[in-house]
Design a protein around this motif. Structure first.
Motif, short mmCIF file in Angstrom:
data_model
loop_
_atom_site.label_atom_id
_atom_site.label_comp_id
_atom_site.label_asym_id
_atom_site.label_seq_id
_atom_site.Cartn_x
_atom_site.Cartn_y
_atom_site.Cartn_z
N ARG A 139 0.83 -1.05 0.35
CA ARG A 139 0.31 0.21 -0.19
C ARG A 139 1.20 1.42 -0.19
O ARG A 139 0.15 2.08 0.19
N THR A 140 2.06 0.94 -0.35
CA THR A 140 3.09 2.41 -0.23
C THR A 140 3.20 2.83 -1.90
O THR A 140 4.34 3.48 -2.46
N THR B 252 -0.30 7.87 -5.77
CA THR B 252 -1.17 7.85 -6.43
C THR B 252 -1.51 9.39 -6.84
O THR B 252 -2.45 9.40 -8.33
N LEU C 93 0.25 8.73 -1.66
CA LEU C 93 0.11 6.98 -1.07
C LEU C 93 -1.44 6.73 -1.92
O LEU C 93 -2.25 7.27 -0.64
N ASP C 94 -1.27 5.34 -1.41
CA ASP C 94 -3.32 4.83 -1.26
C ASP C 94 -3.10 3.92 -0.45
O ASP C 94 -4.24 3.29 0.11
N ASP C 95 -2.37 4.12 0.61
CA ASP C 95 -2.95 3.56 1.93
C ASP C 95 -4.12 5.19 2.78
O ASP C 95 -3.74 4.72 3.92
N GLY C 96 -3.09 6.26 2.06
CA GLY C 96 -3.88 7.04 2.69
C GLY C 96 -3.18 8.53 3.21
O GLY C 96 -3.15 10.08 3.11
N ARG C 97 -2.32 8.44 2.71
CA ARG C 97 -0.86 9.02 3.42
C ARG C 97 -0.19 10.11 2.76
O ARG C 97 -0.25 9.66 1.45
#
Length: 375
Positions: free
Chosen positions: A202-203, A206, A215-219
């Protein structure tokens, strides 16, 4: 050889220069190299150029024989039927044989904002723009390197050693081309330099904005300077010229590096592909493919059958700053193994490899020039 043979080499990188020098050693062969820059770029040192520890440029007069004609221009079209190449500044050059050595460059990232806000380090012009951006940013400004292949690892380490605050976004795993055991000393070295490493499923990036990376984990990572090193692409010259390429745009050849539809066109370096014998895009491959392409042409001129190219790999050398590095050993087929050298010794091996590669070009230039003097 009863008449002069004209060979045009498209591209003055490692593959093109080694091919030109090998061909220019043969009496009766005239060699013209067409390259968009007036100097040779040591691509394997571009990460050093960014921090100022090396200029990454050598004059063609040092690495290419004086009997090789250099045309500073860009080939816009290959006319295989007429055996001519068209130049961006106008005019054409005819050939009896053509060496296709256009190399590779940065891939166009399919991520919103990346093309606009992320820097590339795959060529000299991109490295120059990146160096200017870093010069304008405060030393404390956050820098994000995207991609954990050799280029990303070397760039992140070089910048961190120079005092930059660096985050390395791997996307998946740190050093995907490395053996799992060899990733450990790489990870330790990056940690010592203060590089923040983000890896895992998830790194993936995006979006890139002017001052952040999402990043796709929301960070959302603050990033004053973002550097994109993930992936390479092939110039579309062959495809634009109606030549057969694979899905990546690489010219399709047989095992003698001969283009499958025209024996007068030979590939050297990253821009060609042998479908049944794939090889890693690298300087290590290009310096073997250049002389092999020349050998194919010279055998064909002599009326002999061209022989398949044989390639041997020793591993991958990574500089992780000026005081550390890792050498990943491999089997001759380029499959990596668990053997490695790290630390200052690893850095020394990488420097030796860089110097050896340049000296190999210089030696080839001297041999080509001495042939011209004898003739």
């Amino acid at each position: 050889m009863n008449q002069n043979v004209e060979v045009v080499v498209v591209g003055g990188g490692y593959g093109g220069v080694t091919a030109a020098n090998s061909l220019a050693q043969q009496k009766g062969v005239s060699v013209t190299v067409v390259n968009p820059r007036p100097d040779f770029v040591e691509r394997i040192r571009l990460h050093q150029f960014v921090t100022g520890s090396d200029d990454a440029v050598e004059g063609f007069g040092r690495v290419m024989g004086r009997n090789v004609r250099l045309v500073v221009d860009t080939v816009t079209l290959i006319d295989a039927a007429k055996r001519q190449v068209a130049l961006a500044q106008g005019g054409t050059i005819s050939y009896d044989y053509l060496v296709y050595a256009v190399g590779s460059g940065a891939s166009a990232p399919d991520v919103p904002g990346a093309a606009e806000f992320a820097h590339s380090i795959s060529d000299l012009e991109g490295a120059e723009r990146l160096r200017s951006a870093l010069d304008e940013a405060p030393d404390s400004a956050p820098v994000t390197v995207i991609g954990a292949g050799p280029t990303g690892l070397e760039t992140a380490a070089e910048l961190a050693e120079a005092g930059r605050k660096v985050t390395l976004v791997c996307g998946t795993v740190l050093g995907p081309s490395l053996h799992p055991r060899v990733r450990r000393p790489v990870s330790r070295r990056l940690a010592k330099l203060g590089v923040t490493v983000l890896q895992g499923p998830r790194t993936r990036v995006t979006e890139v904005t002017r001052d952040s990376v999402r990043l796709d984990d929301g960070r959302e990572l603050p990033s004053s300077v973002t550097i994109w090193t993930a992936g390479f692409s092939i110039p579309d010259l062959a495809a634009r010229s109606g030549l057969r390429t694979n899905a990546e745009g690489r010219l399709v050849t047989d095992t003698t590096l001969t283009y499958v539809d025209d024996e007068r066109i030979i590939a050297a370096g990253d821009a060609g592909v042998m479908p049944d014998h794939p090889f890693r895009l690298s300087c290590q491959a290009a310096t073997q493919l250049g002389p092999a392409a020349a050998a194919t042409i010279l055998r064909r001129i002599a009326g002999k059958k061209a022989t398949p190219v044989r390639m041997f790999f020793g591993g991958q050398c990574l500089s992780l700053g000026r005081k550390g590095g890792v050498t990943q050993f491999s089997y001759p087929n380029d499959k990596v193994n668990a053997l490695s050298i790290s630390g200052r010794t690893g850095a020394g091996v990488k420097e030796i490899a860089c110097v050896f590669t340049l000296n190999k070009l210089v030696s080839g230039a001297r041999k080509a020039t001495s042939r011209a003097v004898r003739a």
